[in-house]
Design a protein around this motif. Structure first.
Motif, PDB file in Angstrom:
ATOM      1  N   UNK A 148       0.830  -1.197   0.000  1.00 60.82           N
ATOM      2  CA  UNK A 148       0.000   0.000   0.000  1.00 60.82           C
ATOM      3  C   UNK A 148       0.865   1.247   0.000  1.00 60.82           C
ATOM      4  N   UNK A 149       0.234   2.352  -0.357  1.00 63.62           N
ATOM      5  CA  UNK A 149       0.838   3.660  -0.209  1.00 63.62           C
ATOM      6  C   UNK A 149      -0.264   4.617   0.202  1.00 63.62           C
ATOM      7  N   UNK A 150      -0.043   5.871  -0.003  1.00 64.70           N
ATOM      8  CA  UNK A 150      -0.910   6.934   0.481  1.00 64.70           C
ATOM      9  C   UNK A 150      -2.399   6.665   0.238  1.00 64.70           C
ATOM     10  N   UNK A 151      -2.805   6.563  -1.017  1.00 62.47           N
ATOM     11  CA  UNK A 151      -4.207   6.327  -1.360  1.00 62.47           C
ATOM     12  C   UNK A 151      -4.369   5.166  -2.334  1.00 62.47           C
ATOM     13  N   UNK A 152      -3.478   4.197  -2.209  1.00 68.32           N
ATOM     14  CA  UNK A 152      -3.522   3.040  -3.103  1.00 68.32           C
ATOM     15  C   UNK A 152      -3.289   1.744  -2.359  1.00 68.32           C
ATOM     16  N   UNK A 153      -3.882   0.695  -2.873  1.00 68.83           N
ATOM     17  CA  UNK A 153      -3.654  -0.649  -2.360  1.00 68.83           C
ATOM     18  C   UNK A 153      -3.416  -1.582  -3.539  1.00 68.83           C
ATOM     19  N   UNK A 154      -2.434  -2.463  -3.414  1.00 68.55           N
ATOM     20  CA  UNK A 154      -2.195  -3.474  -4.435  1.00 68.55           C
ATOM     21  C   UNK A 154      -2.059  -4.839  -3.773  1.00 68.55           C
ATOM     22  N   UNK A 155      -2.427  -5.858  -4.509  1.00 70.66           N
ATOM     23  CA  UNK A 155      -2.308  -7.238  -4.052  1.00 70.66           C
ATOM     24  C   UNK A 155      -1.547  -8.012  -5.110  1.00 70.66           C
ATOM     25  N   UNK A 156      -0.382  -8.526  -4.737  1.00 69.08           N
ATOM     26  CA  UNK A 156       0.432  -9.349  -5.621  1.00 69.08           C
ATOM     27  C   UNK A 156       0.021 -10.803  -5.466  1.00 69.08           C
ATOM     28  N   UNK A 157      -0.236 -11.463  -6.582  1.00 67.41           N
ATOM     29  CA  UNK A 157      -0.677 -12.857  -6.579  1.00 67.41           C
ATOM     30  C   UNK A 157       0.257 -13.672  -7.465  1.00 67.41           C
ATOM     31  N   UNK A 158       0.913 -14.662  -6.881  1.00 70.07           N
ATOM     32  CA  UNK A 158       1.748 -15.596  -7.640  1.00 70.07           C
ATOM     33  C   UNK A 158       1.024 -16.928  -7.740  1.00 70.07           C
ATOM     34  N   UNK A 159       0.768 -17.357  -8.966  1.00 65.93           N
ATOM     35  CA  UNK A 159       0.036 -18.598  -9.191  1.00 65.93           C
ATOM     36  C   UNK A 159       0.991 -19.788  -9.189  1.00 65.93           C
ATOM     37  N   UNK A 160       0.496 -20.974  -8.857  1.00 60.89           N
ATOM     38  CA  UNK A 160       1.345 -22.169  -8.848  1.00 60.89           C
ATOM     39  C   UNK A 160       1.904 -22.517 -10.218  1.00 60.89           C
ATOM     40  N   UNK A 161       1.243 -22.092 -11.295  1.00 59.40           N
ATOM     41  CA  UNK A 161       1.708 -22.419 -12.645  1.00 59.40           C
ATOM     42  C   UNK A 161       2.865 -21.544 -13.112  1.00 59.40           C
ATOM     43  N   UNK A 162       3.301 -20.614 -12.268  1.00 61.04           N
ATOM     44  CA  UNK A 162       4.431 -19.764 -12.627  1.00 61.04           C
ATOM     45  C   UNK A 162       4.049 -18.378 -13.064  1.00 61.04           C
TER      46      UNK A 162
END
Length: 372
Positions: A148-162
């Motif tokens: 996250x930062x000031x007015x943002x949110x991110x979600x990193x997703x790593x899948x099992x398939x690479x």
């Protein structure tokens, strides 16, 4: 046993010290008698609130609750000292200016607080919520991490398939999430996806972000990127350690820290000064780097001296870069005296410990975790 020391901005009790004075000298904020092997996994700071995550899934919190970012009780405006969150099995935490986001071990993402620019990810009709609400859920075999930062949110997703995906929501006035620009993105939206490339980090400034892959290479830069940073100069380099402040980018590469961006208050790292005054022996090693809103932290070990030394650099307006060494004295007040507003690498504290300390940066606040 672990001890958490804090100093810097504290106008809303976000240091967990029980008072609201800005502090320029590290103070013991939290002491926990934990089981062997339990560590502080992360300290996440909003504009005026703080969360601490242990590796066993327990979460502690303190600071402002003006927007419901901490407590279910609307009568509770502040949490002056640390309290334990009643949710268990949390694996990640993060904070924006006035919101809090958690992820449990089942990959459920929970959010609360205030987000007028879409920071809550719950749709354009929900900008404030005082209890945790589920914003999204991912399969349990996906590896996920919050940024996250000031007015943002991110979600990193790593899948099992690479492959990997990055979801983002919140302000998009600088195209920090997607092009073309928009005032807000109110629901989690895929901003990057690749079937073979594993994104490993989202480095976020106030109005920009960088995507770094598992080779340590910067693969994307978007938003209001500092003018002095040029992606073409870095995109073919691997093994980069990337850190961001609100207005600047810092890359640790081949024993140097390269800084780009706003530097009026000392945010641009001075390698020559650091080498001359700190790393002036062949026995010194840089163990850890981290950054806060407009300042950075360093942990250095000298093989000739037991323990570890913590340094800070950057904008120390609230005391978050400590008092300069020449003025450190036991007879001086611990309350911020504005004596160190713009700091080169400044020695903060030496810890005679066997285990390296962890360092975290918040919104003009600094955190040092001592083990054993």
């Amino acid at each position: 046993m672990l001890e958490v020391y804090a100093f810097g901005s504290n106008g809303n009790f976000q240091l967990g010290l029980g008072h609201a004075d800005d502090i320029i000298v590290p103070q013991l904020s939290l002491s926990l008698d934990v089981c062997k092997g339990v560590t502080v996994k992360k300290i996440a700071c909003g504009g005026n609130h703080t969360l601490l995550l242990l590796s066993n899934g327990d979460v502690y919190e303190c600071g402002s609750n003006a927007m419901g970012q901490l407590s279910n009780d609307p009568q509770v405006e502040t949490v002056p000292k640390w309290i334990k969150l009643d949710m268990k099995n949390i694996k990640d935490i993060s904070c924006g200016w006035e919101f809090t986001v958690l992820m449990d071990v089942s990959n459920n993402v929970w959010i609360r607080g205030y987000g007028p620019k879409g920071e809550l990810g719950l749709g354009d009709n929900i900008t404030k919520i005082s209890t945790f609400q589920n914003v999204m859920s991912l399969p349990q075999d996906y590896k996920c991490e919050l940024f996250t930062s000031f007015q943002n949110c991110t979600l990193l997703v790593q899948r099992p398939d690479g492959g990997s995906m990055v979801y983002g929501w919140g302000s998009n006035t600088k195209c920090q999430l997607l092009t073309p620009k928009s005032k807000s993105i109110f629901v989690p939206t895929i901003i990057h996806e690749n079937d073979s490339q594993q994104i490993a980090q989202v480095a976020m400034g106030k109005n920009f972000l960088l995507l770094i892959d598992d080779r340590g290479a910067i693969v994307s830069a978007r938003g209001a990127i500092p003018e002095s940073f040029h992606l073409d100069e870095w995109k073919d380099k691997k093994g980069l350690e990337v850190y961001t402040m609100w207005s600047s980018i810092h890359i640790h590469y081949q024993s140097k820290i390269y800084s780009f961006g706003f530097g009026v208050h000392g945010q641009m790292f001075d390698n020559d000064y650091f080498k001359k005054t700190v790393m002036n022996t062949t026995t010194s090693k840089l163990i850890e780097i981290n950054t806060g809103s407009e300042h950075g932290m360093l942990v250095v070990q000298d093989d000739k001296i037991p323990g570890f030394t913590v340094y800070c650099w950057g904008w120390g307006e609230h005391g978050n870069c400590g008092r300069v060494k020449e003025e450190q004295s036991d007879d001086k007040s611990i309350i911020n005296d504005y004596s160190n507003l713009s700091s080169k690498a400044n020695e903060i504290i030496h810890l005679n410990s066997v285990t390296p300390p962890a360092v975290f940066g918040g919104c003009a606040s600094t955190w040092v975790v001592k083990y054993d």
